[in-house]
Design an enzyme around this catalytic site. Structure first.
Site, PDB file in Angstrom:
ATOM      1  N   PHE A  93       0.817  -1.222   0.000  1.00 19.86           N
ATOM      2  CA  PHE A  93       0.000   0.000   0.000  1.00 19.86           C
ATOM      3  C   PHE A  93       0.847   1.267   0.000  1.00 19.86           C
ATOM      4  O   PHE A  93       0.355   2.332  -0.354  1.00 19.86           O
ATOM      5  CB  PHE A  93      -0.978  -0.019   1.182  1.00 19.86           C
ATOM      6  CG  PHE A  93      -0.488   0.685   2.419  1.00 19.86           C
ATOM      7  CD1 PHE A  93       0.342   0.054   3.321  1.00 19.86           C
ATOM      8  CD2 PHE A  93      -0.852   1.999   2.674  1.00 19.86           C
ATOM      9  CE1 PHE A  93       0.796   0.708   4.446  1.00 19.86           C
ATOM     10  CE2 PHE A  93      -0.404   2.667   3.803  1.00 19.86           C
ATOM     11  CZ  PHE A  93       0.427   2.014   4.693  1.00 19.86           C
ATOM     12  N   LYS A  94       2.128   1.162   0.364  1.00 17.60           N
ATOM     13  CA  LYS A  94       2.967   2.363   0.369  1.00 17.60           C
ATOM     14  C   LYS A  94       3.104   2.969  -1.028  1.00 17.60           C
ATOM     15  O   LYS A  94       3.407   4.145  -1.166  1.00 17.60           O
ATOM     16  CB  LYS A  94       4.333   2.059   0.982  1.00 17.60           C
ATOM     17  CG  LYS A  94       4.192   1.811   2.493  1.00 17.60           C
ATOM     18  CD  LYS A  94       5.506   1.630   3.198  1.00 17.60           C
ATOM     19  CE  LYS A  94       5.316   1.535   4.707  1.00 17.60           C
ATOM     20  NZ  LYS A  94       4.562   0.331   5.125  1.00 17.60           N
ATOM     21  N   ASP A  95       2.843   2.167  -2.066  1.00 15.90           N
ATOM     22  CA  ASP A  95       2.856   2.700  -3.432  1.00 15.90           C
ATOM     23  C   ASP A  95       1.852   3.838  -3.611  1.00 15.90           C
ATOM     24  O   ASP A  95       2.098   4.746  -4.395  1.00 15.90           O
ATOM     25  CB  ASP A  95       2.496   1.592  -4.432  1.00 15.90           C
ATOM     26  CG  ASP A  95       3.634   0.597  -4.644  1.00 15.90           C
ATOM     27  OD1 ASP A  95       4.800   0.978  -4.445  1.00 15.90           O
ATOM     28  OD2 ASP A  95       3.337  -0.551  -5.007  1.00 15.90           O
ATOM     29  N   LEU A  98       3.710   6.753  -2.289  1.00 14.57           N
ATOM     30  CA  LEU A  98       5.039   6.997  -2.877  1.00 14.57           C
ATOM     31  C   LEU A  98       5.029   7.136  -4.395  1.00 14.57           C
ATOM     32  O   LEU A  98       6.018   7.558  -4.979  1.00 14.57           O
ATOM     33  CB  LEU A  98       6.014   5.917  -2.422  1.00 14.57           C
ATOM     34  CG  LEU A  98       6.568   6.211  -1.018  1.00 14.57           C
ATOM     35  CD1 LEU A  98       7.218   4.987  -0.405  1.00 14.57           C
ATOM     36  CD2 LEU A  98       7.565   7.377  -1.044  1.00 14.57           C
TER      37      LEU A  98
END
Ligand SMILES: *Cc1c(COP(=O)(O)O)cnc(C)c1O
Length: 493
Positions: free
Chosen positions: A113-115, A118
């Site tokens: 989920f950090k995509d 980011l």
């Protein structure tokens, strides 16, 4: 919209969002927060329903980043959330069971989920340099225990006016994680193994940030050091979007009517993801309750149950490593909105000096109105992976499994039948070893083979960003000593 520090007891002048994104942390050590939380009525939510994700994102970001133009935000969001990066859409909602849904946040380039943050934040940073008339370019340094490094590399790859160098512990990441970073593409990226563990890598990077001489030498070359960690407002704000998006999709599919309240259950580490949900709720998104799901490092569970935060406990290494955290930095932002800057500054001082603080009764009561805390130990996490697969045919990763288990506990304990959305934070293939073991009780292969084993076992294909990883060209193989980090920072600038 202007931003102040969570510890702003002096009432210093607020700054625009571009400054917070460039600067990362406030001058007094606090975190930047919007001076007020924008209100979004029913019409706003209704207007998002027919839009695609990128347009929803531009509309929600526009509430907070008003020093960016509407066209700039639209362009950034379109580029960040393209179908090349997110082939199944950035945040699809799927059904898990009766009144239980999954918000899948792992369809991006690194399968976590950090995509979602980011892919966008580097573009906001690049624009922030122009907006603040910054003459130097940004050199982003990241010390990573695995996942954040890869997501940051993908997000910063080929973005103008920024370069990124990632340092990972040579002995401390999985073979798949190492391959992901070693094969990274892009003309402005660098990847280095550091001899030692994650602490050695992090300490060396922190030293570089504190080194005046290094800053001078970088400045001569036209660079300043910047970071991309999860306390940066530019990483938090994109996460507000998917709470709105999930709500809109549920209205669109007829699962709820517009105005009906729902719950979100969020696997939590640094408290960034769930805090974005809190902002959505405070802005007027119809949310009844935020369920904070922790693993055995259950500091937050105790905090939500009793109002005391106490990090003085054993650190546990679990199969949901991105939640192995004893200091959840973004909780400071919640304290600010419920107790104000004076209390926040004082509690943060107590946390750094004694490792604990106790909130007063009225703050605790405000917090309890919105949040519930639950946790899942290792066995419960594995059981949730196995049951979800056996009963529903759905494969979930260990972080998501912590959330699914906690949502179950909450529903059983309270009898609350409100529709609940569990945030699904990583592809199960990113944690193939643990998933395989939970389903079969057998030991999986090391490295890339485990992904193939999970795929064969379940019939679920390996996601494209991970498929064929073992055949890609290795670009970065160097391992350096911590003492050589500064030389690596300066090279090829
Ligand atoms: C980072 C991460 C989390 C925790 O998110 P926070 O914003 O730190 O609370 C949960 N799951 C996965 C897979 C992550 O990578």
């Amino acid at each position: 919209m202007r931003y102040i520090s969570t510890r702003d007891t002096e009432k210093t002048s607020p700054v625009p969002s571009a400054v917070t994104i460039k600067q990362g942390i406030a001058g007094d050590g606090g975190l930047f927060v919007p001076e007020s939380i924008p209100g979004t009525g029913q019409e706003f939510i209704e207007s998002l329903i027919p839009m695609d994700y990128a347009s929803r994102a531009a509309a929600v970001l526009g509430l907070y980043l008003d020093d960016y133009g509407a066209a700039e935000l639209a362009d950034c969001c379109r580029a960040a959330y393209s179908s090349e990066s997110f082939s199944d859409g950035p945040a699809p909602v799927s059904k898990l069971g009766d009144g239980l849904y999954s918000l899948e946040l792992w369809h991006g380039p690194t399968c976590a989920f950090k995509d979602l943050a980011l892919q966008l934040m580097p573009r906001l940073l690049s624009l922030a340099l122009d907006k603040t008339a910054e003459s130097e370019n940004a050199l982003v340094l990241v010390a990573t225990s695995g996942d954040t490094g890869k997501a940051a590399l993908e997000g910063f790859r080929d973005v103008g006016r920024v370069r990124i160098k990632v340092f990972y512990p040579a002995d401390g990441v999985s073979r798949v994680q190492k391959l992901q970073m070693a094969t990274q593409s892009g003309s402005n990226v660098g990847v280095y193994g550091i001899r030692g563990n994650f602490d050695d890598a992090q300490t060396a990077v922190k030293k570089a940030f504190a080194d005046r001489k290094l800053a001078e030498r970088l400045s001569e070359k036209g660079w300043f050091l910047s970071s991309a960690n999860s306390i940066n407002w530019g990483r938090l704000v994109p996460q507000i979007v998917y709470y709105y998006s999930a709500y809109c999709d549920l209205v669109k599919s007829g699962a709820i009517r517009l105005g009906e309240k729902i719950n979100f259950c969020v696997p939590t580490g640094n408290f960034g993801d769930i805090f974005a949900g809190y902002l959505a709720m405070r802005s007027g998104l119809p949310v009844r309750r935020l369920i904070c799901a922790s693993n055995s490092n259950n500091v937050l569970t105790d905090f939500f149950r009793g109002g005391t935060y106490d990090r003085n406990r054993e650190f546990r290494t679990t199969i949901s490593p991105s939640m192995d955290i004893l200091i959840s930095s973004n909780l400071e932002r919640l304290l600010y909105y419920t107790a104000g800057p004076e209390y926040t500054a004082s509690w943060m001082r107590q946390l750094s000096e004694a490792g604990r603080y106790r909130t007063d009764a009225s703050t605790y009561s405000l917090i309890s109105n919105s949040f519930s805390g639950y946790y899942a130990d290792e066995e419960q996490t594995e059981t949730a992976i196995r049951r979800t697969f056996e009963d529903l045919g759905v494969l979930i990763d260990p972080h998501t499994a912590v959330g699914v288990c906690c949502a179950g506990q909450y529903r059983a304990e309270t009898g609350d039948g409100t529709l609940t959305v569990c945030l699904s934070t990583a592809s199960p293939f990113k944690f193939a070893q643990s998933v395989y073991r939970a389903i079969t009780y057998c030991k999986p292969s090391d490295g890339y083979e485990a992904l193939e084993e999970v795929s064969v076992l379940t019939g679920v294909p390996i996601p494209a960003p991970l498929a064929g990883l073992n055949e890609r060209k290795i670009r970065f193989e160097r391992t350096i000593r911590p003492s050589e980090l500064q030389r690596a920072v300066l090279e090829d600038l």
